[in-house]
Enzyme design. Structure first.
Site, PDB file in Angstrom:
ATOM      1  N   ARG A  78      28.592  25.061  17.053  1.00 32.12           N
ATOM      2  CA  ARG A  78      28.807  26.700  17.012  1.00 32.12           C
ATOM      3  C   ARG A  78      28.654  27.311  15.714  1.00 32.12           C
ATOM      4  O   ARG A  78      28.628  28.588  15.746  1.00 32.12           O
ATOM      5  CB  ARG A  78      30.297  26.827  17.354  1.00 32.12           C
ATOM      6  CG  ARG A  78      30.945  26.208  18.968  1.00 32.12           C
ATOM      7  CD  ARG A  78      30.116  26.882  20.019  1.00 32.12           C
ATOM      8  NE  ARG A  78      29.227  25.638  20.215  1.00 32.12           N
ATOM      9  CZ  ARG A  78      27.934  25.858  20.881  1.00 32.12           C
ATOM     10  NH1 ARG A  78      27.624  26.967  21.431  1.00 32.12           N
ATOM     11  NH2 ARG A  78      27.031  24.852  20.909  1.00 32.12           N
ATOM     12  N   GLN A 111      26.010  18.534  25.798  1.00 30.56           N
ATOM     13  CA  GLN A 111      27.038  19.543  26.024  1.00 30.56           C
ATOM     14  C   GLN A 111      27.863  19.333  27.250  1.00 30.56           C
ATOM     15  O   GLN A 111      28.484  20.463  27.563  1.00 30.56           O
ATOM     16  CB  GLN A 111      26.421  20.855  25.680  1.00 30.56           C
ATOM     17  CG  GLN A 111      25.991  21.198  24.115  1.00 30.56           C
ATOM     18  CD  GLN A 111      25.650  22.702  24.027  1.00 30.56           C
ATOM     19  OE1 GLN A 111      26.249  23.532  24.101  1.00 30.56           O
ATOM     20  NE2 GLN A 111      24.186  22.920  23.824  1.00 30.56           N
ATOM     21  N   LYS A 142      18.140  29.125  24.797  1.00 36.89           N
ATOM     22  CA  LYS A 142      18.255  28.765  26.095  1.00 36.89           C
ATOM     23  C   LYS A 142      18.247  29.956  27.285  1.00 36.89           C
ATOM     24  O   LYS A 142      17.641  30.133  28.249  1.00 36.89           O
ATOM     25  CB  LYS A 142      19.391  27.840  26.663  1.00 36.89           C
ATOM     26  CG  LYS A 142      20.109  27.690  28.133  1.00 36.89           C
ATOM     27  CD  LYS A 142      21.266  26.874  28.029  1.00 36.89           C
ATOM     28  CE  LYS A 142      22.517  27.921  27.586  1.00 36.89           C
ATOM     29  NZ  LYS A 142      23.428  27.915  28.596  1.00 36.89           N
ATOM     30  N   THR A 143      19.194  30.696  27.001  1.00 34.55           N
ATOM     31  CA  THR A 143      19.363  31.836  27.616  1.00 34.55           C
ATOM     32  C   THR A 143      18.273  32.886  27.526  1.00 34.55           C
ATOM     33  O   THR A 143      17.844  33.526  28.640  1.00 34.55           O
ATOM     34  CB  THR A 143      20.588  32.754  27.160  1.00 34.55           C
ATOM     35  OG1 THR A 143      21.764  31.735  26.944  1.00 34.55           O
ATOM     36  CG2 THR A 143      20.976  33.758  28.222  1.00 34.55           C
ATOM     37  N   ASP A 181      21.656  27.508  35.545  1.00 35.06           N
ATOM     38  CA  ASP A 181      21.971  27.624  33.982  1.00 35.06           C
ATOM     39  C   ASP A 181      23.296  26.223  33.856  1.00 35.06           C
ATOM     40  O   ASP A 181      23.836  26.105  34.871  1.00 35.06           O
ATOM     41  CB  ASP A 181      22.731  28.955  33.819  1.00 35.06           C
ATOM     42  CG  ASP A 181      22.874  28.998  32.202  1.00 35.06           C
ATOM     43  OD1 ASP A 181      22.304  28.170  31.599  1.00 35.06           O
ATOM     44  OD2 ASP A 181      23.555  30.064  31.873  1.00 35.06           O
ATOM     45  N   GLU A 182      23.281  26.000  32.650  1.00 34.28           N
ATOM     46  CA  GLU A 182      24.227  24.857  32.547  1.00 34.28           C
ATOM     47  C   GLU A 182      24.457  23.745  33.415  1.00 34.28           C
ATOM     48  O   GLU A 182      25.236  23.288  34.106  1.00 34.28           O
ATOM     49  CB  GLU A 182      25.528  25.616  32.625  1.00 34.28           C
ATOM     50  CG  GLU A 182      25.819  26.807  31.432  1.00 34.28           C
ATOM     51  CD  GLU A 182      25.804  26.298  30.036  1.00 34.28           C
ATOM     52  OE1 GLU A 182      25.723  25.092  29.550  1.00 34.28           O
ATOM     53  OE2 GLU A 182      26.589  27.149  29.207  1.00 34.28           O
TER      54      GLU A 182
END
Length: 728
Positions: free
Chosen positions: A599, A251, A33-34, A220-221
């Site tokens: 994670r 998430q 994503k980043t 973002d997010e």
DNA sequence: AGGTTAGTAATTTTT
DNA sequence: TTACTAACCT
């Protein structure tokens, strides 16, 4: 094809190259994503579509903003300057300074921290003659924050939306609070977004100005945005519609802070021509971990639907381990042992993390790791700028910067102790109100006109003279020297030097660190803004250490090995989350579990204990339903874990029908639809002498189906499940 | 005003 | 268990 595009997979490339028009990128955990966001940013600049200052890039955390800035620079091959890249709050603060007058503030308005907000609110409630015992100020603060999260200024709150707080007076208190903020030339965090949105709504000229300024918007997010953030984005994106939001509904774990996943769906409605790109190739975790996480999250309803695929060629790996333990001590020992074993095998401690549901759970593991001599760090907790000594020092600076900062003055007027107590403070407040002046001025008048006497007079006079002197120093000697002098001369440093508590030396260190940090800023005002908006923990990531943190804190991070302890009903899923938000709460807990599992790169160890010490006493617990939702073929259950799982299936009564939350699902429906369990033949009546593995001998004092209250001879009164005791 | 003691409550927290 | 607050004493 350019190099930076060649490094992307097809979906990622589509997300980068679909530059014009609204775009929603649904990015599963670990799907790059980043990388997409930063590459897209760079792509817009490199293809000449916009100059650096014409892209608005929004993140939630300062950390994410910093990372994006660094990575964009790396792709561009030069430092990225003049960007509008930052958190929602930082960007809004920057805008609001230009238009402060439109909401009744001055451009140099201050930004309040949570302490200040609460103090101010208490004053407002006091003025409204509300009983602070009956109506808790933090509760009102939460109500007001929720309104602000939804973009509701006081005049937009309809009577129907008022809560039962203070018998429906919350709106009125909210309005009074906003009035006080304005009088203090201050804004709280929520105001930054709220004011800016109000301005963009009410002033087409200002809005047009930003439409011209920003050609592209990156977010973002996105799943974590609340309504006011959504409104703000939508206003800014009106016209060109060049907005790209990246997020993952699976998430979304901050609904309790006002985040609304529904924003994703709304967005599609508001921008009918929007495109959706799904990133599903996960480059982080092994297949079993992905399969386990996917199976778990599949129990949630109303998902947008994404399937994580292993994107790595080497994705095969160990199954997820599920370990059941007798009690929480044994759980801590198990985790400690595995940490040691894997460390011996050559794993780095920095690649291991213990992720817990709630902060207090870290303690048990800390203790164990200390005993074993394994280095660890607790991530999260109190941040640097949240420590009392730092806030005090900052309050001194605020008074220096703006003598009318009543909240700051109030904080430090008697720190260190100067004999200015509650009574003196009340007198000052009264004088201030009568003359319509700030507290500092009221204090000066009282000293001059004899409104205060004795020690109070002396102290106040000395303090006010001090501030006058330090204010004089400021332009001459610079802010760094002034701060150091102020802390010394006010007696603040002495206070900690004389403090015999073990924390005192650390606090003095922190103060030195603060002075050092101040040196990086040109002006005091700039520093204060930084402090308010960039409340970061300067955690030294140095050293090979195990990380201990909450699941919330772990979002966005990854480790080779992840321990997920405490998977028990009530702990995780957290009881309160379910009580307060029902099915929604449960689903958010499940997303949290999903975040936890994803994670892990190579190894995940889930564990639960049959007995847990909560505060002072032991309580039996039931394995989390999430344990059972993990797919058998991806999971390796420890022998006793398998057994306990069956126990869980057999025990339906613990839910007492309170949470028919899982009843929708086939598998568990059977369990739920079982007729009430017949009275057990082996029921243990009140008065029976019993023996318990851990607590020893005792007498049953009460029963509730399979739960027994037992007065143990040595261990005191406990409630335990009957299967853990035998007749003595 | 300030220190002491008894009583009470207890997720998560990007800014 | 701890940590914080409110009443209470000096």
């Amino acid at each position: 094809m350019t190099e930076y595009l060649a490094r992307l997979n097809p979906a990622q490339r589509e997300a980068v190259e679909t530059v014009d028009g609204p775009l929603l990128v649904l990015a599963g955990a670990g799907t790059g994503k980043t990388r997409v966001l930063t590459t897209r940013f760079a792509h817009i600049l490199l293809t000449g579509r916009a100059a650096p200052g014409q892209v608005l890039a929004v993140t939630f955390t300062n950390k994410a903003a910093r990372e994006m800035r660094e990575r964009v620079s790396a792709i561009l091959g030069r430092p990225a300057e003049g960007l509008w890249l930052g958190t929602f709050h930082a960007l809004c603060a920057r805008m609001l300074r230009r238009h402060a007058d439109l909401v009744g503030l001055k451009p140099n308005f201050g930004i309040l921290d949570t302490d200040d907000q609460l103090r101010l609110l208490k004053q407002v409630m006091e003025a409204a003659r509300l009983d602070a015992k009956r109506w808790a100020p933090p509760a009102l603060m939460a109500v007001i924050q929720r309104w602000k999260d939804r973009g509701l200024a006081p005049d937009r709150v309809t009577p129907a939306e008022d809560t039962d707080f203070a018998n429906g007076r919350a709106r009125e208190l909210y309005a009074a609070y906003q009035e006080r903020l304005r009088a203090l030339n201050s804004a709280d965090f929520g105001d930054l977004l709220l004011h800016m949105t109000e301005i963009l709504r009410g002033r087409p000229d200002v809005l047009a100005q930003y439409h011209r300024a920003f050609r592209y918007i990156l977010v973002d997010e996105y799943q974590d945005t609340n309504l006011v953030q959504y409104l703000w984005l939508r206003l800014l994106a009106q016209g060109h519609h060049n907005i790209c939001c990246v997020g993952d509904d699976d998430q979304s774990i901050y609904s309790w802070r006002g985040a609304e996943v529904e924003n994703i769906l709304r967005f599609e409605k508001d921008f009918p021509e929007s495109r959706i790109v799904r990133l599903e190739a996960n480059y982080r975790s092994t297949r079993p971990i992905l399969a386990a996480a996917s199976a778990l999250i599949a129990h949630n309803e109303g998902r947008l639907g994404k399937t994580l695929r292993a994107g790595r060629n080497d994705a095969d790996g160990e199954k997820v381990r599920v370990v059941s333990l007798w009690d929480s001590d044994e759980e801590a020992r198990m985790v400690g042992e595995r940490v040691e074993t894997w460390r011996r095998d050559g794993d780095s401690l920095a690649e291991m993390a213990i992720l817990v549901r709630a902060g207090f759970q870290t303690r048990a593991f800390e203790e164990r790791l200390i005993t074993l001599g394994v280095p660890y760090r607790v991530v999260g907790g109190l941040r640097f700028y949240e420590r009392a000594e730092i806030r005090d020092a900052i309050a001194y600076m605020r008074v220096l910067n703006q003598p009318a900062d009543d909240l700051a003055f109030e904080r430090i007027v008697n720190v260190p102790r100067r004999g200015v107590g509650e009574v003196a403070l009340r007198t000052m407040h009264q004088t201030a109100r009568e003359h319509g002046v700030p507290l500092t001025e009221a204090a000066a008048r009282l000293v001059a006109e004899g409104g205060v006497k004795g020690r109070v007079k002396e102290s106040l006079a000395a303090l006010l003279h001090g501030f006058a002197r330090w204010r004089e120093m400021l332009p001459r000697d610079g802010h760094v020297v002034t701060l150091a002098t102020m802390l010394d001369e006010s007696g603040y440093t002495d206070m900690w030097k004389q403090d015999k508590s073990p924390e005192a030396p650390g606090r003095l260190e922190n103060l030195k660190e603060l002075v050092r940090a101040l040196a990086d800023f040109e002006t005091l005002a700039g520093f204060l803004d930084h402090v308010a908006l960039v409340m970061e923990n300067e955690e030294s990531a140095e050293g090979d250490r195990v990380s201990l943190m909450t699941l919330h804190g772990a979002k966005g991070l990854e480790f080779d090995t992840v321990f997920l302890p405490g998977w028990e009903e009530g702990v995780f899923p957290n009881q309160r989350a379910m009580d307060e938000s029902g099915l929604k709460g449960l689903e958010e807990e499940r997303r949290l579990a999903y975040v936890g599992l994803t994670r892990a790169r190579r190894r995940a160890v889930v564990s639960y204990a049959a007995n847990r010490r909560i505060y002072a006493n032991w309580q039996s617990s039931i394995p989390s339903r999430f344990v059972e939702e993990l797919p058998d073929d991806q999971v390796e259950r420890d022998g006793s874990a398998a057994m306990a799982r069956e126990t869980r299936l057999g025990i339906t009564s613990v839910f007492n029908g309170q949470f028919p939350l899982v009843a929708r699902r086939q598998k568990v429906v059977e369990v739920w639809e079982q007729p009430a369990r017949p009275p057990r033949e082996d029921a243990i009546p009140v008065g029976t002498r019993v023996f318990h593995q851990k607590f020893g001998y005792g007498t049953v004092t009460a029963t509730d189906d399979d739960r027994l209250d037992i007065a143990f001879d040595k261990a005191g009164d406990k409630r335990v499940l009957d299967r853990f005791v035998e007749r003595a």
